[in-house]
Design an enzyme around this catalytic site. Structure first.
Site, PDB file in Angstrom:
ATOM      1  N   CYS A 140       0.810  -1.221   0.000  1.00  0.00           N
ATOM      2  CA  CYS A 140       0.000   0.000   0.000  1.00  0.00           C
ATOM      3  C   CYS A 140       0.844   1.272   0.000  1.00  0.00           C
ATOM      4  O   CYS A 140       0.613   2.192  -0.790  1.00  0.00           O
ATOM      5  CB  CYS A 140      -0.969  -0.016   1.176  1.00  0.00           C
ATOM      6  SG  CYS A 140      -0.218   0.009   2.814  1.00  0.00           S
ATOM      7  N   HIS A 190      -2.280   0.928   7.109  1.00  0.00           N
ATOM      8  CA  HIS A 190      -2.701   0.860   5.708  1.00  0.00           C
ATOM      9  C   HIS A 190      -2.989   2.249   5.174  1.00  0.00           C
ATOM     10  O   HIS A 190      -3.457   3.130   5.900  1.00  0.00           O
ATOM     11  CB  HIS A 190      -3.948  -0.011   5.580  1.00  0.00           C
ATOM     12  CG  HIS A 190      -4.227  -0.420   4.165  1.00  0.00           C
ATOM     13  ND1 HIS A 190      -3.520  -1.432   3.543  1.00  0.00           N
ATOM     14  CD2 HIS A 190      -5.087   0.065   3.235  1.00  0.00           C
ATOM     15  CE1 HIS A 190      -3.966  -1.565   2.291  1.00  0.00           C
ATOM     16  NE2 HIS A 190      -4.911  -0.663   2.092  1.00  0.00           N
ATOM     17  N   ASN A 224      -6.238   1.049  -4.161  1.00  0.00           N
ATOM     18  CA  ASN A 224      -5.851   0.287  -2.985  1.00  0.00           C
ATOM     19  C   ASN A 224      -4.987  -0.907  -3.360  1.00  0.00           C
ATOM     20  O   ASN A 224      -5.336  -1.680  -4.245  1.00  0.00           O
ATOM     21  CB  ASN A 224      -7.125  -0.201  -2.284  1.00  0.00           C
ATOM     22  CG  ASN A 224      -6.875  -0.753  -0.898  1.00  0.00           C
ATOM     23  OD1 ASN A 224      -5.904  -0.387  -0.250  1.00  0.00           O
ATOM     24  ND2 ASN A 224      -7.765  -1.612  -0.439  1.00  0.00           N
TER      25      ASN A 224
END
Length: 370
Positions: A274, A332, A344
């Site tokens: 990420c 994240h 994402n």
């Protein structure tokens, strides 16, 4: 608990010390499969299966005229949970799936969680055994249910639960009932509950439906300009690139490190995690980001979680934490696109994709750099 929090906080981190191997040993066997759609297709769905879902959504009105709101993400959500989209099978042009998919024999033995005896109803025609009943095909129909619900989706005059088109259309008909409006959340839940009488199952399927729905919508960038557009387009261009824990940097995708908190290794996978993805996308606009998601939260104008997602603008970083309000637990990060969506790199086993922000727990606000 302290150790667990520490390692959960670095799932999108740059390489850390070998001490993580102890955590990996504790977590052995806890795998996170996942894999959602990207850009109107679905990276984890075989093309032929996706075709079947879309065809069934178009055809169902001929069989249940009063049905409203049937969409391919609904069928994809069911098939994801039931058979992982028949991944690993051969799917012929006509939709036939080989080898066939069979569930456990429902003889009350306890295997696979079955505790009730289901006597044979098809003499083994669909489930390959006359000694009892077992679910069949990518949508895991019981032969007795298929007898009353099965439909011919590919026009070969046979309704076969082992055929992708037939099974998808049968599932669409079954979910539609006598004419549900599946645009209404309560009726969608009722349809899924009819498919499997388990609240946990309903929640699982709804999660996948929501993610496929978000991923099926291309973002509207007509009012996005300048460096914000540069960042978003750079991130969108990576859709379909595999997740690699520790992979990627400002220069592009790269091989990850061993190992992620759930035990998956990125050492042989070239892609992004990420924070590697966000670092790369922002570098295209001349902005340097730290490598770790928690550190990226310290750059730019912080947008508190208390303001909600409506405070986000396209191009903002969006964060998730094990303990929202404590930035040290951020694990994240994604890039916000607008309309509740983000680009994402979710987890091992998935690809860079579009997801709804609310499909992930622990929303921890955002950061505006542009």
């Amino acid at each position: 608990m302290t150790v667990l929090m520490l390692f959960c906080a670095v799932c999108c981190a740059a390489p850390v010390s070998n001490a993580i191997s102890a955590y990996v040993a504790i977590q052995a066997g806890l795998q996170d499969d996942g894999g959602i759609a990207e850009g109107g297709t679905a990276a984890d769905i075989p093309t032929r299966m996706l075709t079947a879902y879309k065809k069934a959504a178009r055809q169902v009105g001929k069989h249940v005229p009063k049905c409203r709101g049937m969409r391919w993400p609904i069928l994809a959500g069911i098939a994801k949970v039931e058979s992982h989209h028949a991944v690993g099978r051969n799917i012929a042009d006509n939709g036939d799936i080989t080898p066939k998919i069979y569930g456990v024999l429902l003889n009350g033995s306890g295997a696979g969680g079955n505790t009730t005896v289901f006597p044979d109803t098809d003499n083994g025609r669909w489930d390959g055994t006359a000694t009892g009943e077992r679910a069949v095909g990518p949508f895991q129909f019981l032969p007795s249910t298929w007898e009353s619900t099965g439909e011919d989706g590919n026009g070969d005059k046979t309704a076969d639960p082992h055929n992708a088109d037939d099974a998808a259309l049968g599932a669409a008909v079954y979910l539609c009932g006598n004419g549900r409006d599946l645009t209404k959340r309560a009726q969608l839940k009722a349809a899924i509950l009819q498919y499997n009488h388990s609240d946990e199952y309903v929640a699982n399927v709804l999660g996948w439906i929501d993610q496929y729905t978000a991923a099926a919508k291309d973002p509207d960038l007509k009012n996005v300009t300048g460096k914000v557009r540069t960042v978003i387009e750079a991130a969108l261009a990576q859709r379909g690139v595999p997740y690699s824990w520790g992979g990627g940097n400002a220069s592009g995708k790269g091989y990850g490190i061993c190992c992620s908190p759930n035990g998956s290794s990125g050492t042989s996978t070239k892609g992004f995690d990420c924070s590697g993805l966000t670092q790369y996308a922002y570098a295209r606009a001349g902005i340097s980001l730290p490598r770790v998601a928690a550190d990226q939260a310290g750059v730019g104008q912080r947008i508190p979680a208390s303001l909600g997602t409506l405070a986000l603008k396209p191009g903002d970083l969006v964060f998730f934490a094990t303990a929202p309000g404590h930035d040290s637990t951020i694990h994240h990060v994604g890039i916000y696109l607008g309309s509740g969506q983000m680009v994402n790199a979710a987890r091992p086993g998935t690809v860079v994709r579009l997801d709804a922000v609310n499909t992930m727990s622990g929303y921890a606000g955002g950061a505006r750099l542009l």
